[in-house]
Scaffold this motif. Structure first.
Motif, PDB file in Angstrom:
ATOM      1  N   ARG A 105      34.029  -6.984  62.964  1.00 25.66           N
ATOM      2  CA  ARG A 105      33.307  -6.737  61.710  1.00 25.66           C
ATOM      3  C   ARG A 105      33.952  -5.597  60.925  1.00 25.66           C
ATOM      4  NH1 ARG A 105      28.085  -8.346  61.143  1.00 25.66           N
ATOM      5  NH2 ARG A 105      28.409  -7.578  59.023  1.00 25.66           N
ATOM      6  N   TYR A 159      26.628  -5.390  56.951  1.00 26.11           N
ATOM      7  CA  TYR A 159      25.184  -5.462  57.146  1.00 26.11           C
ATOM      8  C   TYR A 159      24.902  -6.358  58.348  1.00 26.11           C
ATOM      9  CZ  TYR A 159      25.410 -10.037  54.843  1.00 26.11           C
ATOM     10  OH  TYR A 159      25.711 -11.337  54.509  1.00 26.11           O
ATOM     11  N   LYS A 160      23.742  -6.129  58.965  1.00 23.02           N
ATOM     12  CA  LYS A 160      23.321  -6.870  60.164  1.00 23.02           C
ATOM     13  C   LYS A 160      24.363  -6.782  61.279  1.00 23.02           C
ATOM     14  CE  LYS A 160      20.308 -10.159  57.782  1.00 23.02           C
ATOM     15  NZ  LYS A 160      20.001 -11.584  57.530  1.00 23.02           N
ATOM     16  N   ASP A 206      25.504  -6.375  64.800  1.00 25.18           N
ATOM     17  CA  ASP A 206      24.814  -6.658  66.055  1.00 25.18           C
ATOM     18  C   ASP A 206      25.128  -5.559  67.069  1.00 25.18           C
ATOM     19  OD1 ASP A 206      23.329  -7.869  67.978  1.00 25.18           O
ATOM     20  OD2 ASP A 206      24.754  -9.496  68.387  1.00 25.18           O
ATOM     21  N   MET A 217      20.370 -16.324  68.824  1.00 29.11           N
ATOM     22  CA  MET A 217      21.033 -15.878  67.602  1.00 29.11           C
ATOM     23  C   MET A 217      21.855 -17.004  66.976  1.00 29.11           C
ATOM     24  SD  MET A 217      22.363 -12.079  68.703  1.00 29.11           S
ATOM     25  CE  MET A 217      23.094 -11.798  67.098  1.00 29.11           C
ATOM     26  N   TYR A 219      27.006 -12.669  69.611  1.00 34.19           N
ATOM     27  CA  TYR A 219      28.063 -11.686  69.860  1.00 34.19           C
ATOM     28  C   TYR A 219      29.203 -12.341  70.622  1.00 34.19           C
ATOM     29  CZ  TYR A 219      29.757  -6.901  70.727  1.00 34.19           C
ATOM     30  OH  TYR A 219      30.481  -5.735  70.742  1.00 34.19           O
TER      31      TYR A 219
END
Length: 529
Positions: free
Chosen positions: A73, A204-205, A207, A260, A264
């Motif tokens: 990310r 954003y978001k 994990d 989810m 991940y």
């Protein structure tokens, strides 16, 4: 180039770009297994036990494996040059912290954070490398070069740091690593354009919860396997609650991933039978790889070789690793059957363990170990890269990053399992053999009496008084027993490894689905770290 925009400035030659990309990885690779360069010197510097030094390596490894998926990310959010400058500065700061501290409560979290930064280093360097490679041949060669560097770093690090650690304090190596980052930082700032490898993806978001659970599982696993035998496993409350925390975290982690939309780690990859078999072989390989610690312990405690000479002997293992990686890369490019890569590789490892079983002795010439160490490196080098490529090829392209992360995780689990088995054999088997020797070594035992008289006579001839010569003879006898105990422990461990390798070879022979997967890298965007 990325979207027609050159990553590096036009005046930078191609050979310089390759040097820069590999120089990004090398300093952090050396830091990876740096405490193993001289584990006794490291333990003495920090005032700790060798197990604490093992755990510092496990923390680095856990930080690398745990942060891999979350790091992607940040990789997508920041421009390549900006990202490199940030994590290189952080690496300099963490290395400076390691140089100035000798407290474990500071060293441990810093080592974990260094593992996280290592994940960033690898992803950026290899992504820059892969985007420049347009052919399958070039991608697989670069893949082999990276993982070849990864498995070579332990003997290489020992070779380049043994003299330095012997001449200075242990933390001087951190000082050298500190200055080695500066040329890389200056080169990137001068030669690289500020471009992005991916479309900017907002942060954003994140994990971070999965990262915490995953890192907790990995860290506690390292703690349990390294300290478990010393603390008598579940009889100790620290180990018991650590195992309980691992079990609870695994349950929460799996439930979270299944619920989810963007997990991940994509757990669906475990449905592929070839992938499961490949990661099993990676697990076995890493256990065999770290069996070298037993050999090095034998060199140090029985043959009384200093760390410098041990590093020189291990240069043959390093040569074997390099040759093995080259051979495996050539076999991949020629599309050889995976059986013809795995079977000779594991057969070489079996040969190494069986030969070493008979070479363990109280006296030996150094040149007796050159060929076995070369064979061990050759076997590991042949197996590792094709197995990882085979695992990634067994799943879909979209699941490639998760497959790569699990491959790294299995390497970490193999490292932890190897530490657990070695500690078990060293603490339990050595005490068992020591007690067996004690049952026979009494003052009424003829063999023991003859040895004591021989040692006592030698000491008397060198001028020691009668009383002191008797004590010295007893001490020499105890040292001889300790050598025999070390040899018996090494033989037991290598016998266990030989049985495991025979079972593995039988599985390779009779596993019916090995040739259903073509091993090649299908994605140019894959970051193989």
């Amino acid at each position: 180039m990325v979207n027609g925009i050159p990553i590096f400035k036009h005046w930078v030659p191609e050979w310089a770009i390759k040097i820069i990309l590999f120089s990004l990885i090398l300093p952090t690779l050396v830091l990876f297994f740096l405490p193993f360069a001289n584990i006794n010197a490291a333990a003495g510097f920090y005032g700790s036990e060798p197990a604490d030094i093992q755990f510092s390596v496990a923390l680095f490894y856990a930080g690398y494996v745990g942060f891999y998926s979350l790091e992607r990310r940040f990789f997508r959010y920041l421009a390549a040059k900006e990202y490199f400058v940030i994590f290189t500065v952080l690496e300099i700061l963490t290395t400076l912290a390691c140089y100035h501290t000798n407290e474990l409560y500071i060293l441990f979290p810093v080592r974990f954070f260094q593992g996280m930064l290592f994940s960033s280093t690898v992803n950026l360097s290899l992504s820059l490398m892969f985007t420049r490679l347009h052919s399958e041949r070039a991608r697989e060669i670069s893949f082999s070069v990276f993982f070849g560097m990864l498995i070579c770093i332990l003997p290489f690090s020992n070779l380049v740091t043994a003299d330095l650690i012997d001449s200075y304090d242990f933390n001087w190596v951190y000082k050298v690593a500190l200055f080695s980052y500066l040329p890389c930082l200056c080169s990137i700032m001068a030669c690289m354009n500020n471009v992005r490898l991916n479309v900017r993806f907002p942060l954003y978001k994140l994990d971070w919860q999965s990262f915490v659970y995953w890192s907790l599982i990995l860290t506690l696993l390292g703690y349990v396997t390294i300290y478990g035998q010393e603390y008598y496993w579940l009889e100790d409350t620290r180990i018991f609650y650590s195992v309980l925390a691992i079990a609870v975290s695994v349950i929460i982690y799996i439930a979270r991933q299944k619920s989810m939309k963007r997990p991940y780690l994509d757990l669906e990859i475990f449905r592929f039978r070839n992938f499961r078999f490949a990661i099993f072989l990676i697990f076995v390989l890493y256990i065999c790889r770290f069996a070298m610690n037993v050999t090095n312990s034998f060199f140090a405690s029985v043959l009384r070789l200093d760390p410098m000479h041990i590093s020189y002997i291990n240069s043959f293992n390093l040569a074997g690793l390099i040759v093995g990686v080259i051979i495996s890369c050539a076999m991949i490019l020629q599309k050889k059957s995976i059986r013809w890569i795995w079977f000779p590789g594991f057969l070489l490892l079996l040969g190494f363990h069986m030969v070493m079983f008979f070479l363990f002795n109280t006296e030996a010439n150094e040149d007796n170990f050159y060929l076995p160490l070369l064979v061990q490196g050759l076997g590991v080098g042949i197996i590792l890269v094709p197995t990882i490529i085979y695992a990634i090829s067994s799943v879909s392209v979209a699941a490639g990053p998760s497959a790569t992360s699990i491959c790294s995780t299995m390497g970490y689990i193999g490292f932890c399992a190897s530490a657990a088995v070695i500690n078990f054999c060293e603490l339990y088997e050595k005490s068992r053999h020591y007690n067996a020797f004690q049952d026979h070594l009494t003052k009424v035992d003829n063999a023991a009496r003859q040895v004591l008289l021989l040692h006592s006579g030698n000491l008397l001839s060198k001028g020691l008084p009668l009383k002191q010569s008797g004590r010295g003879a007893s001490k020499l006898l105890v040292n001889a027993v300790n050598k025999q105990v070390q040899i018996r422990f090494a033989m037991d461990y290598y016998e266990l490894m030989s049985v495991m390798l025979i079972v593995t070879l039988l599985l390779i022979v009779f596993f019916p689905y090995l040739n259903r997967t073509v091993i090649y890298l299908r994605s140019r965007r894959l970051s193989p770290a």
